[in-house]
Design an enzyme around this catalytic site. Structure first.
Site, PDB file in Angstrom:
ATOM      1  N   ASN A 147     -27.154  29.136  -0.257  1.00 37.57           N
ATOM      2  CA  ASN A 147     -26.070  29.943   0.311  1.00 37.57           C
ATOM      3  C   ASN A 147     -24.901  29.051   0.726  1.00 37.57           C
ATOM      4  O   ASN A 147     -25.081  27.884   1.081  1.00 37.57           O
ATOM      5  CB  ASN A 147     -26.572  30.764   1.490  1.00 37.57           C
ATOM      6  CG  ASN A 147     -26.888  29.887   2.688  1.00 37.57           C
ATOM      7  OD1 ASN A 147     -26.020  29.639   3.505  1.00 37.57           O
ATOM      8  ND2 ASN A 147     -28.110  29.376   2.758  1.00 37.57           N
ATOM      9  N   CYS A 176     -28.801  33.488  -7.248  1.00 41.35           N
ATOM     10  CA  CYS A 176     -30.003  33.644  -8.076  1.00 41.35           C
ATOM     11  C   CYS A 176     -30.551  35.048  -7.940  1.00 41.35           C
ATOM     12  O   CYS A 176     -31.122  35.599  -8.867  1.00 41.35           O
ATOM     13  CB  CYS A 176     -31.059  32.632  -7.658  1.00 41.35           C
ATOM     14  SG  CYS A 176     -30.575  30.941  -7.974  1.00 41.35           S
TER      15      CYS A 176
END
Ligand SMILES: [Zn+2]
Length: 258
Positions: A129, A184
């Site tokens: 992140n 992802c």
């Protein structure tokens, strides 16, 4: 000093002239903070522990999900719902008892990162992140510490190594108001691609810990797994960058002048 057991264990890498006994002793003295124990952090941690890097700080606040297992090779099926940091420490301790391992079972952020960054020679960003990446970037710049960052989404991998103030930081590349929506979770990814990128982080980490300059420092390396093409972008730091602009002093004790 290396023990007899360590001479036997590390024999193949001791044969390399760039490592040898002095290099192995140097690795043993080194400490690294790995932030994120997922698809990148799994191979990275295994290779660094395997190589005999003396102290590994293993940070991840997540538990293992079954959807992690194709990529996160530190973990087996019975690891699901258990702490990644604790399991990684156990697995790596079983792999190499000569390495000191510290599990940090929390998601490190702007407040908590600096204390951990202060403990290590090198920080490796294996996050999933942007907020964590910015926090690592800022903490390393604040203390003049080198970092290695990688990412993999879809069929694209990327690698950055920052060892000097003239190298672009993460905020130079992605200004703080950047909105990156790809992940992802939304775009998918394959295990081998994140494995390649994590192994490259390990390779560059060993190089820096051995005091060798990284040939890719200051660049963004991009790998397209579909076409097998690599792209290299040279990224100087942005003098207007709100994080690294203003020439933060950079203490890089690892890299010999050569
Ligand atoms: Zn910057």
């Amino acid at each position: 000093m290396l023990s007899d057991a360590e001479y036997l264990r590390y024999g193949r890498q001791l044969m390399l002239s760039e490592i040898g006994e002095a290099g192995q002793a140097r690795l043993k003295e080194a400490s690294v903070l790995i932030v994120g124990l997922g698809g990148l952090g799994s191979p990275l941690a295994l290779y660094l522990a395997g190589a005999g890097v003396g102290t590994l700080w293993l940070a991840d606040g997540d538990t293992v999900d079954s959807s992690n297992l194709p990529r996160q090779i530190l973990f087996d099926a019975d690891a699901v719902n258990h702490s990644k940091a604790e399991l990684a420490r156990e697995r790596l301790a079983a792999h190499n008892p000569h390495v000191e391992l510290i599990a940090i079972n929390q998601r490190l952020d702007e407040q908590s990162l600096p204390a951990f960054v202060a403990e290590v020679d090198l920080v490796i960003d294996c996050c999933d992140n942007l907020a964590s990446r910015y926090a690592i970037n800022a903490a390393c710049i604040g203390q003049g510490k080198p970092w290695i960052s990688a990412a993999a989404v879809g069929w694209q991998g990327q690698l950055m190594v920052r060892t000097a103030p003239e190298h672009a930081c993460y905020a130079c590349l992605y200004p703080l108001d950047t909105r990156i929506t790809e992940s992802c979770q939304s775009s998918g990814v394959t295990g081998p691609l994140v494995g390649v990128m994590g192994a490259l982080q390990a390779l560059e980490a060993l190089r820096l810990l051995l005091g060798k300059p990284s040939p890719v420092a200051g660049t963004l390396r991009r790998f397209d797994a579909l076409t097998h093409e690599w792209q290299t972008l040279w990224l100087p730091s942005d003098p207007a960058c709100s994080v690294c602009g203003g020439a933060t002093p950079f203490a890089n004790p690892m890299e010999d002048a050569q």
